[in-house]
Motif scaffolding. Structure first.
Motif, PDB file in Angstrom:
ATOM      1  N   CYS A  26       0.848  -1.203   0.000  1.00  0.00           N
ATOM      2  CA  CYS A  26       0.000   0.000   0.000  1.00  0.00           C
ATOM      3  C   CYS A  26       0.883   1.252   0.000  1.00  0.00           C
ATOM      4  O   CYS A  26       0.627   2.213  -0.727  1.00  0.00           O
ATOM      5  CB  CYS A  26      -0.961  -0.003   1.192  1.00  0.00           C
ATOM      6  SG  CYS A  26      -0.171  -0.314   2.768  1.00  0.00           S
ATOM      7  N   GLU A  27       1.929   1.197   0.791  1.00  0.00           N
ATOM      8  CA  GLU A  27       2.852   2.346   0.873  1.00  0.00           C
ATOM      9  C   GLU A  27       3.559   2.538  -0.478  1.00  0.00           C
ATOM     10  O   GLU A  27       3.711   3.649  -0.976  1.00  0.00           O
ATOM     11  CB  GLU A  27       3.869   2.100   1.996  1.00  0.00           C
ATOM     12  CG  GLU A  27       4.743   3.281   2.328  1.00  0.00           C
ATOM     13  CD  GLU A  27       6.150   3.127   1.806  1.00  0.00           C
ATOM     14  OE1 GLU A  27       6.522   2.014   1.395  1.00  0.00           O
ATOM     15  OE2 GLU A  27       6.874   4.139   1.786  1.00  0.00           O
ATOM     16  N   CYS A  30       0.621   3.735  -3.276  1.00  0.00           N
ATOM     17  CA  CYS A  30      -0.230   4.930  -3.152  1.00  0.00           C
ATOM     18  C   CYS A  30       0.401   6.059  -3.974  1.00  0.00           C
ATOM     19  O   CYS A  30       1.527   6.465  -3.724  1.00  0.00           O
ATOM     20  CB  CYS A  30      -0.363   5.365  -1.699  1.00  0.00           C
ATOM     21  SG  CYS A  30      -1.248   6.952  -1.593  1.00  0.00           S
ATOM     22  N   CYS A  49      -5.569  11.757   0.530  1.00  0.00           N
ATOM     23  CA  CYS A  49      -6.255  10.633  -0.121  1.00  0.00           C
ATOM     24  C   CYS A  49      -7.405  11.158  -0.968  1.00  0.00           C
ATOM     25  O   CYS A  49      -8.209  11.960  -0.521  1.00  0.00           O
ATOM     26  CB  CYS A  49      -6.778   9.658   0.932  1.00  0.00           C
ATOM     27  SG  CYS A  49      -7.778   8.344   0.196  1.00  0.00           S
ATOM     28  N   CYS A  55      -4.419   1.433  -3.274  1.00  0.00           N
ATOM     29  CA  CYS A  55      -3.896   0.674  -2.126  1.00  0.00           C
ATOM     30  C   CYS A  55      -4.760  -0.557  -1.863  1.00  0.00           C
ATOM     31  O   CYS A  55      -4.250  -1.674  -1.694  1.00  0.00           O
ATOM     32  CB  CYS A  55      -3.845   1.567  -0.892  1.00  0.00           C
ATOM     33  SG  CYS A  55      -5.438   2.349  -0.524  1.00  0.00           S
ATOM     34  N   CYS A  59      -3.544  -4.519  -2.013  1.00  0.00           N
ATOM     35  CA  CYS A  59      -3.356  -5.244  -0.748  1.00  0.00           C
ATOM     36  C   CYS A  59      -3.683  -6.727  -0.958  1.00  0.00           C
ATOM     37  O   CYS A  59      -4.814  -7.073  -1.291  1.00  0.00           O
ATOM     38  CB  CYS A  59      -4.252  -4.659   0.334  1.00  0.00           C
ATOM     39  SG  CYS A  59      -4.120  -5.617   1.870  1.00  0.00           S
TER      40      CYS A  59
END
Ligand code: SF4
Ligand code: SF4
Length: 327
Positions: A26-27, A30, A49, A55, A59
């Motif tokens: 996710c990091e 994004c 966001c 993200c 995941c």
């Protein structure tokens, strides 16, 4: 379930800590760097966001849920709906689709591709329940489905950023992630591959739309054909029928549908071929013996006219193998 505690946001990021394995995807993905990894992912910049759900799509354990505020939901739901496609254009597309199908003997629908520019009215086309890669949506359209996908319905961060729906995640732009996925030898090679492909400016496109050409809901920019090499060869010859022009195709095995079949024809005004890419071949039902062509709509009259001529003698004679020695 933990969530960002910022209340001044259009979207809230919820992370299910019981599921999260701290993989960091996710990091990494994004596009606006909402996350930092600090004892697991933390949404440290929730105000940035904008609900693209890249993200959540990346995941692997489905631990992320993005919650849109009522205002953010309303902003999308209340968007102006585009007028239906002009019947004359619709009839023209149907005729093109018929010629392509009849002369080439296509198995699947030619696909009309449009990108809805930021702020433009949205065509009346259904959105998929599930997230799809752009290539998957195109493959579904060749089988008859019509799909509109804003960023949060897209599953591939590469295609989504290339097509201008999101900014490019930094680790994709730098080439770093391609090394992680064993797709290129070095960061330098990955950087070059990224540098050499076209990419639309971030957030200039609100949604991708793919439909069968015979059932288009809005004006197409590119017509995509998924077919066998012999059929693609005739399309290439049809494009040159009146000019003799030889083509310089741009194909690589990377970003087949977003770059090679869509963006290159759209931005150069020339046809382009693609052998497919590892992503679309792994994630869609495209046959091993198929390849793709993208045709800018501006060239379609010329292609269809040339194809009709080739269909009178050249194609049937060639398929009859007239140059084989008699036996
Ligand atoms: S990837 Fe998109 S939805 Fe997820 S935190 Fe970043 S901006 Fe928000
Ligand atoms: S992608 Fe999912 S599993 Fe990986 S760190 Fe983020 S929330 Fe956790």
């Amino acid at each position: 379930m933990a969530s960002s505690d910022d209340t001044n946001v259009g979207y809230k990021v919820h992370i299910d800590r019981a599921l999260c394995t701290s993989c960091g995807l996710c990091e990494a993905f994004c596009p606006v760097n909402v996350f930092e990894m600090n004892d697991g992912p933390q949404a440290v910049r929730p105000e940035d966001c904008w609900g693209c759900e890249t993200c959540a799509g990346q995941c692997p354990v489905h631990a992320i849920r993005i919650e849109a505020s009522p205002a953010a939901k309303a902003a999308f739901e209340e968007r102006e709906v585009a007028a239906p496609l002009d019947p004359e254009i619709k009839a023209r597309y149907r005729e093109w689709a018929q010629v392509l199908t009849d002369v080439l003997g296509l198995r699947w629908h030619p696909v009309a591709i449009s990108l809805v520019k930021a702020g433009d009215p949205l065509p009346d086309v259904p959105m998929p329940e599930e997230r799809l890669r752009f290539c998957q949506s195109l493959m579904a359209a060749r089988r008859g489905r019509s799909l509109m996908m804003p960023a949060n319905r897209h599953a591939c961060p590469d295609g989504t950023s290339i097509l201008g729906l999101t900014p490019m995640p930094e680790k994709l732009a730098s080439g770093e992630l391609y090394i992680l996925f064993h797709k290129l030898d070095s960061v330098e090679a990955a950087k070059r591959m990224v540098h050499e492909r076209p990419c639309l400016p971030p957030r200039t496109v609100d949604a991708t739309v793919v439909t069968p050409l015979s059932d288009a809901a809005c004006e197409a920019e590119v017509v995509a054909i998924v077919a066998q090499p012999e059929q693609i060869m005739w399309l290439s010859m049809a494009t040159s029928y009146y000019t003799g022009h030889r083509h310089d195709f741009h194909a690589s095995g990377y970003n087949a549908q977003c770059v090679e079949t869509t963006l290159l024809p759209m931005t150069t005004g020339e046809i382009n071929i693609s052998f497919g890419c590892y992503g679309c071949r792994a994630s869609s039902d495209v046959g091993d013996d198929c390849m793709m062509m993208g045709i800018p709509v501006s060239l379609m009259p010329q292609v269809v006219k040339g194809l009709k001529e080739l269909g009178k003698k050249a194609i049937p004679q060639s398929r009859d193998k007239i140059y084989l020695p008699p036996f």
